[in-house]
Scaffold this active site. Structure first.
Site, short mmCIF file in Angstrom:
data_model
loop_
_atom_site.label_atom_id
_atom_site.label_comp_id
_atom_site.label_asym_id
_atom_site.label_seq_id
_atom_site.Cartn_x
_atom_site.Cartn_y
_atom_site.Cartn_z
CB SER A 31 -7.23 1.69 3.49
OG SER A 31 -7.92 2.93 3.43
CG ASP A 81 -1.82 8.46 3.21
OD1 ASP A 81 -2.05 8.97 4.33
OD2 ASP A 81 -2.42 7.45 2.79
CG HIS A 90 -5.02 5.91 4.90
ND1 HIS A 90 -4.51 6.17 3.64
CD2 HIS A 90 -6.04 5.05 4.73
CE1 HIS A 90 -5.21 5.48 2.74
NE2 HIS A 90 -6.14 4.80 3.38
#
Length: 339
Positions: free
Chosen positions: A82, A244, A247
């Site tokens: 990601s 979040d 990240h």
């Protein structure tokens, strides 16, 4: 006893044993024993629940960057998880891929065509399908970021390292230069609390060192991202982490791009194959010592080397250990459409 790199001979021996035997148990028996306790297991479950799952895909960053520059475009691919995909930002120009492509175009004064095949949630075992998507039109340079999910999911480490090495080897077979950003320090992630935080730090560092060994053996080069998520992110987590808290934010991706860009430029500029050592041997270590040293701090590049025309010495493969100056990534725009 301390080697030339400042790494103990015991540490070198341990890494050599783990890498050649593909046995992680000897390096992590204490960690695995602690993981069996209810405290650590409970913390792992809490951390998983605290870290939000992906709600939508990251912005698509494929396209041409630096289109104002003349010349044949450099073909760049980004693979991995990601973070490689740029999850957590709201515009293509803020993704890591866009920052790398725009920065590379500015440094080389050539356009760059970017193809991002990274997948949110990917572990090292998921790299093979990503590589397969690129083989029909191999890129000039591939950047891989992988390992964080291997740590948080406690993947089988020998299998994860082997999968990364296989991916690099497959790309090198089609003459693609490869730069791998090794596993960052997952112990710096805010939702992970002690003692799991301390174990995550140890696991991350061990995985990063083993990744370097596998990548250099396969003909690529690595850049350590280890403590990139440490002091700099810890000093200003609201700015450097995304919503979040797991990240990187747009600013965090800029920091990562600044570390990776110098090695990307060098990979394209230097002749293929191991680089001969300087006459005084400065910066050259055996690969195990180089890997252990690089895992200690971010921004350290490890690449194949030769000494007196030989790729291997009495303690294994030779490797260059270098710290390159960070490069500015500028202010990239969103990608242009490539016909």
């Amino acid at each position: 006893m301390i080697g030339r790199s400042g790494v103990t001979m015991v540490e070198q021996s341990r890494l050599r044993h783990v890498a050649t035997a593909a046995g992680y148990a000897s390096a992590g028996v204490t960690a695995l024993g602690m993981l069996a306790t209810g405290v650590v297991i409970g913390q792992a479950l809490i951390a998983r629940r605290t870290i939000p799952t992906a709600e939508h895909p990251p912005p698509r960053c494929d396209g041409r960057y630096g289109f104002e520059h003349p010349g044949e475009p450099v073909r760049l691919a980004v693979l991995g998880d990601s973070s490689a995909a740029g999850y957590g930002v709201d515009a293509p120009r803020k993704t890591l891929g866009a920052l790398l492509a725009a920065g590379l175009a500015e440094q080389l004064k050539r356009p760059v065509d970017l193809r991002c095949v990274a997948v949110v949630g990917a572990q090292s075992r998921h790299l093979a399908p990503q590589v397969e998507r690129l083989l029909d039109d191999p890129p000039d340079l591939a950047v891989i970021l992988i390992g964080g999910n291997d740590v948080t999911h406690r993947s089988n480490v020998p299998d994860a390292v082997r999968a990364l090495g296989d991916a690099v080897r497959a790309l090198r077979m089609v003459n693609t230069d490869v730069v791998v950003g090794t596993c960052p320090d997952m112990g710096a992630i805010e939702p992970i609390q002690p003692p799991l935080k301390w174990l995550a730090h140890r696991w991350s560092r061990q995985l990063a060192a083993l990744q370097t060994i596998a990548v250099v053996e396969a003909g690529g080069r690595t850049v350590s991202l280890g403590d990139l998520l440490g002091p700099q992110f810890a000093a200003d987590p609201q700015r450097m982490f995304g919503w979040d808290r797991f990240h990187p934010s747009a600013e965090g991706y800029v920091a990562a791009a600044g570390v990776l860009l110098p090695s990307m430029v060098s990979a394209l500029a230097e002749p293929a194959g191991p680089r001969p050592a300087e006459p005084d041997g400065a910066g050259v270590r055996n690969l195990y010592a180089a890997a252990a040293k690089a895992a200690e701090q971010s921004g350290i590049e490890v690449a194949p080397a030769t000494v007196a025309g030989r790729e291997r010495g009495p303690h294994g493969r030779w490797a260059h250990l270098r710290r390159r100056a960070w490069r500015s990534v500028g202010r990239p725009t969103d990608p242009a459409h490539v016909p």
